[in-house]
Every structure is written in structure tokens, then in C-alpha cells.
Scaffold this active site. Structure first.
Site, short mmCIF file in Angstrom:
data_model
loop_
_atom_site.label_atom_id
_atom_site.label_comp_id
_atom_site.label_asym_id
_atom_site.label_seq_id
_atom_site.Cartn_x
_atom_site.Cartn_y
_atom_site.Cartn_z
N CYS A 253 0.84 -1.20 0.00
CA CYS A 253 0.00 0.00 0.00
C CYS A 253 0.87 1.24 0.00
O CYS A 253 2.10 1.17 0.06
CB CYS A 253 -0.94 0.02 1.20
SG CYS A 253 -0.12 0.22 2.78
N CYS B 215 3.58 1.68 2.64
CA CYS B 215 4.85 0.98 2.36
C CYS B 215 5.78 1.88 1.55
O CYS B 215 6.99 1.93 1.80
CB CYS B 215 4.59 -0.30 1.58
SG CYS B 215 3.54 -1.49 2.42
N ASP C 282 9.07 25.32 -33.77
CA ASP C 282 10.17 25.72 -34.63
C ASP C 282 9.74 25.39 -36.06
O ASP C 282 8.97 24.46 -36.29
CB ASP C 282 11.43 24.93 -34.25
CG ASP C 282 12.54 25.11 -35.27
OD1 ASP C 282 12.93 26.26 -35.51
OD2 ASP C 282 12.99 24.09 -35.83
#
Length: 715
Positions: free
Chosen positions: A3, A6, A402
Site C-alpha cells: 500500500c 509501504c 520551430d
């Protein structure tokens, strides 16, 4: 890991290691990316820190060698289901008016192995979390199911056997294991993009020995400079240059381009692509970690391991989530007892709170969506280098381009060759092409290419001399010629009046002009006028229209003079107000910064080399690549082929991925916000809470996997 808590604990443990400057942990990939000062003991210290935090440090190689079959890891779940099913049957019997209650001893014998053998992982991980002074999903499950099992034992020993709760503890453990298995199976699907890219590497290569002959060697032994044979239908083992043969190469897995690309001697090829109908010999230029394929894999892995800004907020919430849940469970227990409920009823409600509150879905919501989004984007030739670019791109309202090489082909073409009245146009073009045949200048190559397209023979010139910044001069046969800019020829006093009208017209169209002049008795005589122009990329105008239809502001930034820039803009369908001309390369970044200062969120699209400062200055840098240089550090997103339409795709996959993240977080939070009060108020049993908790994680992953169906917009 199980989870979001952790994740926080492992990150804290890693950041405490001396020399570690950054540590990012990903729940969905169960991986850590660590930046640290390289010392002999550093890696060992990092591994030990992970182990001391209560987790098993695994190498990338060990993780890759895992069983990836659909039913991998299902054995504990199957055992849990077999042992729990008899415990659930009496509940089903009650609904049917039958009394199938098992004896307390049989319930004990069925539930205890599930609780303490199959559920041992929860006790181990929960104990490590307690030692670290934090909590996680395993702690909640261990506490909740232990309370249910312990309550059943107490009632049994007290001879109150009217209702035991062995089935609740066993079924919750089994459901959590089932949810984790489904979650792991869904996680494997989110990493299919990486595995598909890794599978592009062939195992061996056919190497031509320097002493003669051909031998098959493992790919790891191939070195740059080796000559490799690639037979029809085989994958190219390395990046290289074709030395012999002609073929078509399928580069679709690398670039997303569906059509095979023709390759002849001198053409560059990319490892991992598929050779078509011809046998070719190539010289390897990049192997191993230096190959384009390896760089692509690293970019995708980096993006999937990175943390989106929104995930950091989730991690902070998760860090305090489990302690808050423990407090709520304690309040639920005491609240029900103060309300007059017995210990049995109060404990069951507290257990339901502990079980339903596991923050698995919270931890998976963001990384699962990012993995699915970056994976499907890579399959379409869009490489997203970092999660921040992915999260930010959906907010872009201005796209700056560009011009050369991005919106245009980037290779000038001879668009007009006008001989003076009375001159033979073909003969003058032959003279110009001959004089330019030894030059590598883009305009010179355009003249030679135009002559060859018309079937004109190009003779070798004599005594060619380049005049820096002006042009060149030399002899073709017995005649002497000059080619150069109109300014140079004006300095030499050449009379350009015969073609003045054409000069004015072509300059108004934005063309670059040069002239061919012959040395004659008495001076120099104008022979022909040459006009050069770049061509728009195929489909560029359609791609720009698609972006404009989405409400985006478009800007073309060009170093060309105003006439040339506006002429190209007209061909691309851009408005005069969307063109910024005569901008030096060094000033492009300042123009992008000015747009941002005006409150715009800017994506800059460039070739990734000359435009690197502008790409870095934008909120999101998008580099146009050709599949031969993807490691463009200035850009957050790299397009594997020069297709302007991929810009809309990059912005769209960002929007959809962020949408999935928000959906996942909403449901994850809503699930806990609704579930915890319902459990505390007694509306949910532990079994229902366990099923809901397992379903929440699987639903978040399933929602993220819907991104795999994404297709490029307009295709």
C-alpha cells in the site's frame, strides 16, 4: 509492498542512507530508483536499508525472471478458497432455511491455517511496520483478522458457541489474498509495453569474421564496428549503417509508423526493427546500452518509475492514514461499548473498520495510470520522459513550433530555375549542377537533385573554389561560372535587370535566391536565377488544424526573414498573427519565456538539438526525433518520427491519463470516506468489508488499463 504507506516507509529508509540524494519508490512496479554517491559499500547499504525496513530487496534481473503466466501465484489463494468455502456454506444455508453449522473444532481446524499460515505475510509485514513506528495495510489486516479469530476462540472456550467468527477472519484473509493476486495480475498488464520493447532484441547475431566466414554470436558479444548479416524476416540485432543490399524495414514497434521504410547502402537502421524481403549487411554503430532501443526502454522505465506531482500529495496523506484508521477503530470499539453493545458486537464493528480502510487503492491510483499511459504512448511512437511532463501537458493552451525540420521537411528544394531570355535552360541547369556537384551545402545538393530528376547529366567540374559566405566558382568544360547570393553578384557588378521582375516575385513568396553567372569577354553575364524553398511536412497543415480545433493557440517561431516565414505560414494554414520571424536561435528561449510570462502554458516543439534552450524554457518540451537520437535531455516528450500529428497525440494521452488519475483518486478517496463510517456504524460486516477492500484496488487498476485502448486522435 502492499500500500501507499509501504512506499513512504521505504523512501524514508532509503533517504537515510549516507550518500543517497534522492529516492523514489513506485508501488505499481514495486521498484525503487535511487540517486547516490558511488562508493564500494553504497549498494550494500541501500539493500540493507530496504531489508531493515521490512522488505525484500530484489535486483531488476530477478524481478524480470518472475513467472509471468496468468495463474502465477494463485496457489495460496486456491488453498484459502478451499479452506474458507466450508466456513461460508452455513451462511448460505441460513438464507435457504437450512442449518449446516459446522462444529467449533472443525471451524477452528479450517480457519487457523488460513489465519496463521496463509496470513503469515500480514503478520511479518505488520510487525516490521510497528518496529518502524508506522502502519500499513498488512498491520490493519493482521489486527482485524486476529481480533475476529481471537474473539471466536474466546467465545468457544467460554462455551458460547451460538455464533463464532472463524469464517470472518478466514474469508477476509482469503479475499485480501485474492485481491492482491488480481492486483498483481493487472500490474503485469501495465508493464506490457516494457516487456514488448525488451522482446525486440534478438538472442543472436550473424557476425562476419574478419578472417572470413560467418558465425552466430550472442547479442552481448557483438561490438561496434562488427559487420552483421540480417536475413529476410529477422530482427536487426544492433543500430548500424547498411553496407550491402536493399530492403524494406518495419520500424512500427519503435516509431509507430505502420509502413515499412526503404533502406539501401548508406542508410541508417535501428536495432529491434524487422528486416523485410532483402538480405543486407550492416556495420554496427551502437550496441548494448548505447542502442536506440535501450535508450527507449530507459526513457519509458524512467517515466513509469517517476512520481507525478499529484502523487506526492497522496503519499503525504497515506503517511498519516493508517494511524488515523487505528484511532477510528479504537473509537468505534469504545463507542459501541458505551452505547450498550457487547464486547462481541463492538469488536466486530472495529474489525470491519480496520479491514475496509486499507489504503491500497490510494497507492495504486496514480502509478497505474502513468504506467498504462506511458506504455500505450510508447507503442504509438510518443516517448514520455518524465511523469511531470505527462501531468502538465494536459494544461497546455499554447503550442510553439520551430519551423525548419519541425513543420517543414528541413531540406531545401529547387522550386524555380529561370534562365535569362535566349539561354538554354537545360544547359544552364547542367552547368549549375556540375559546379555544385562537389559541395555538401544544402542548396548545392538541391541543385544537383533537381538536375538528376530531369535526367540531366552532371559532369565533373574543374578548379572549383569556395568563396566563404558568398558562393563558389569553377570551370565546367571550357567555360567559367560563378554561383552565389544576389548580394555577392551585386558587389561584383553583375547586371541583374533581365530577371528583376522574377527576383521581386520570388522574394515576395519567401524563396531563397541564388544566381548563375558566366565569365565572358568583358566581364560577367547573368545566366539563370535559382529559387530555393523548404516544403511543409506532409499532413502538417491538417495536424495544425486539429490543434486549433481543440482551442489551442499556435505560434511558429522562425529565423527566416518575414517574407519567407509568412509564405510558409500561408502554406501551413497559419495566420499572420501566429508567426514570429527573424528570431535568432539564441532568442527562441526568450520568446517562449515571454509567452509563459503572459500567463500561457506553453509546449515548445522543436528538433531537440538547435532548439534545446527553447525546449527547456517551455512548460513542456516536445522534441521531434527520427528514431536515431531519442535521449534528448531538454525535452520531457520525444516523438519518434517527424509527424506533427503526434503533438496532438501527446497532449491527448496526457489529458486522458490525468483524467484516469483523477478518477482513480476520486474513487479511492470516496471508497474510504464512505466505507469507514459505514463500517463504524455497523452497516458492513468484516467479510463485506474485505471484499470491498479487494475490489477497490482491482477497480483502480482495471480503470487504468482502459488506457491501453487509446488511439491517436484523427487516425
Amino acid at each position: 509492498m502492499t500500500c501507499a504507506s509501504c512506499v513512504s516507509r521505504v523512501e524514508r529508509a532509503l533517504r537515510k542512507v549516507p550518500g543517497v540524494t534522492e529516492a523514489t519508490v513506485n508501488l505499481a512496479t514495486e521498484s525503487a530508483r535511487v540517486t547516490y554517491a558511488a562508493t564500494p559499500e553504497a549498494e550494500g547499504q541501500i539493500r540493507r536499508a530496504v531489508r531493515n525496513a521490512g522488505y525484500e530487496p530484489r535486483s531488476v534481473e530477478a524481478a524480470a525472471a518472475e513467472d509471468l503466466s496468468p495463474w502465477a501465484g494463485f496457489a495460496p489463494v486456491a488453498i484459502g478458497l478451499a479452506l474458507s468455502l466450508p466456513l461460508v456454506l452455513p451462511m448460505v444455508g441460513d438464507l435457504l432455511g437450512r442449518h449446516w453449522m459446522l462444529s467449533p473444532l472443525l471451524q477452528f481446524l479450517l480457519a487457523t491455517p488460513v489465519q496463521f499460515v496463509l496470513g503469515a505475510r500480514f503478520y511479518r509485514a505488520g510487525w516490521h511496520a510497528l518496529k518502524a513506528g508506522t502502519g500499513n495495510m498488512d498491520l490493519l489486516v493482521a489486527l482485524g483478522t486476529s481480533a475476529g479469530w481471537g474473539l471466536s476462540m474466546w467465545l468457544w472456550l467460554a462455551r458460547d458457541e451460538s455464533h463464532l467468527y472463524f469464517e470472518a477472519s478466514a474469508v477476509v484473509v482469503t479475499l485480501v489474498l485474492l485481491g492482491k493476486w488480481l492486483e498483481a495480475r493487472a500490474k503485469r498488464q501495465t508493464t506490457t509495453a516494457i516487456r514488448a520493447l525488451q522482446a525486440l532484441r534478438p538472442e543472436t547475431a550473424h557476425v562476419i569474421l574478419r578472417s572470413g566466414g560467418e558465425v552466430d554470436l550472442p547479442l552481448a558479444e557483438v561490438m561496434a564496428g562488427d559487420q552483421l548479416v540480417v536475413r529476410p524476416g529477422e530482427r536487426l540485432p544492433a543500430d548500424g549503417v547498411v553496407e550491402q543490399g536493399e530492403t524494406h524495414v518495419d520500424e512500427s514497434m519503435l516509431t509507430g509508423e505502420p509502413l515499412p521504410v526503404a533502406k539501401a547502402a548508406g542508410a541508417r537502421v535501428t536495432g529491434g526493427s524487422i528486416n523485410g524481403e532483402g538480405r543486407i549487411v550492416l556495420r554496427a554503430t551502437a550496441v548494448g546500452n548505447e542502442s536506440v532501443l535501450s535508450q527507449i526502454i530507459r526513457l519509458v522505465e524512467d517515466a513509469q518509475a517517476a512520481k507525478a506531482p499529484i502523487q506526492r500529495i497522496v503519499d503525504r496523506v497515506s503517511a498519516i492514514f493508517v494511524p488515523v484508521v487505528l484511532v477510528i477503530a479504537a473509537l468505534t470499539l469504545s463507542g459501541w461499548m458505551l452505547a450498550g453493545a457487547g464486547v462481541e458486537e463492538a469488536l466486530i464493528h472495529a474489525v470491519a473498520v480496520l479491514v475496509i480502510a486499507c489504503p491500497c487503492a490510494l497507492g495504486l491510483a496514480t502509478p497505474a495510470a502513468i504506467m498504462a499511459g506511458t506504455g500505450v504512448a510508447a507503442r504509438h511512437g510518443i516517448l514520455i520522459k518524465d511523469a511531470q511532463a505527462l501531468e502538465l501537458a494536459h494544461r497546455v493552451d499554447t503550442v510553439a513550433f520551430d519551423k525548419t525540420g519541425t513543420l517543414t521537411v528541413g531540406q531545401p528544394r529547387l522550386v524555380a530555375f529561370i534562365a535569362v531570355p535566349g539561354a538554354d535552360e537545360a544547359a544552364q541547369l547542367a552547368a549549375a549542377a556540375s559546379l555544385q556537384s562537389g559541395s555538401e551545402h544544402p542548396l548545392a545538393r538541391a541543385v544537383v537533385a533537381a538536375a538528376r530528376e530531369r535526367g540531366i547529366a552532371v559532369a565533373a567540374p574543374d578548379a572549383v573554389r569556395a568563396v566563404a559566405g558568398r558562393g563558389s566558382e569553377g570551370e565546367v568544360g571550357a567555360r567559367s561560372y560563378l554561383i552565389g547570393s544576389l548580394r555577392w553578384l551585386a558587389e561584383l557588378g553583375v547586371d541583374g535587370s533581365p530577371l528583376d521582375a522574377d527576383v521581386q516575385r520570388l522574394q515576395g513568396e519567401g524563396a531563397t535566391l541564388s544566381a548563375l553567372v558566366e565569365r565572358v569577354t568583358g566581364g560577367l553575364a547573368l545566366r539563370a536565377l535559382m529559387a530555393f524553398a523548404d516544403e511543409p511536412k506532409p499532413g502538417a497543415d491538417t495536424a495544425l488544424s486539429l490543434l486549433r480545433a481543440r482551442g489551442l493557440q499556435l505560434v511558429m517561431i522562425s529565423g527566416d526573414n518575414r517574407a519567407a516565414a509568412h509564405a510558409m505560414a500561408r502554406r501551413l494554414g497559419l495566420q499572420p498573427g501566429e508567426v514570429q520571424a527573424e528570431v535568432l536561435p539564441a532568442d527562441k528561449a526568450a520568446r517562449v519565456a515571454a509567452l509563459r510570462e503572459g500567463g500561457r502554458v506553453v509546449a515548445m516543439v522543436g528538433d531537440g538539438v538547435n532548439d534545446a534552450p527553447a525546449l527547456a524554457a517551455a512548460d513542456v518540451g516536445i522534441a521531434m526525433g527520427t528514431g536515431t537520437d531519442v535521449a534528448m535531455h531538454a525535452a520531457g516528450i520525444t516523438l519518434m518520427r517527424g509527424d506533427v500529428g503526434l503533438v496532438a497525440g501527446a497532449l491527448d494521452i496526457s489529458r486522458r491519463t490525468v483524467g484516469k488519475i483523477r478518477q482513480n483518486l476520486f474513487w479511492a478517496f470516496a471508497y474510504n470516506v464512505a466505507g469507514i463510517p459505514l463500517a463504524a456504524l455497523g452497516y458492513l460486516s468484516p467479510v463485506v468489508a474485505g471484499a470491498a477492500m479487494a475490489l477497490s484496488s482491482v477497480s483502480v487498476l482495471t480503470n487504468a488499463l482502459l488506457l491501453k485502448r487509446w488511439r491517436l486522435p484523427g487516425r
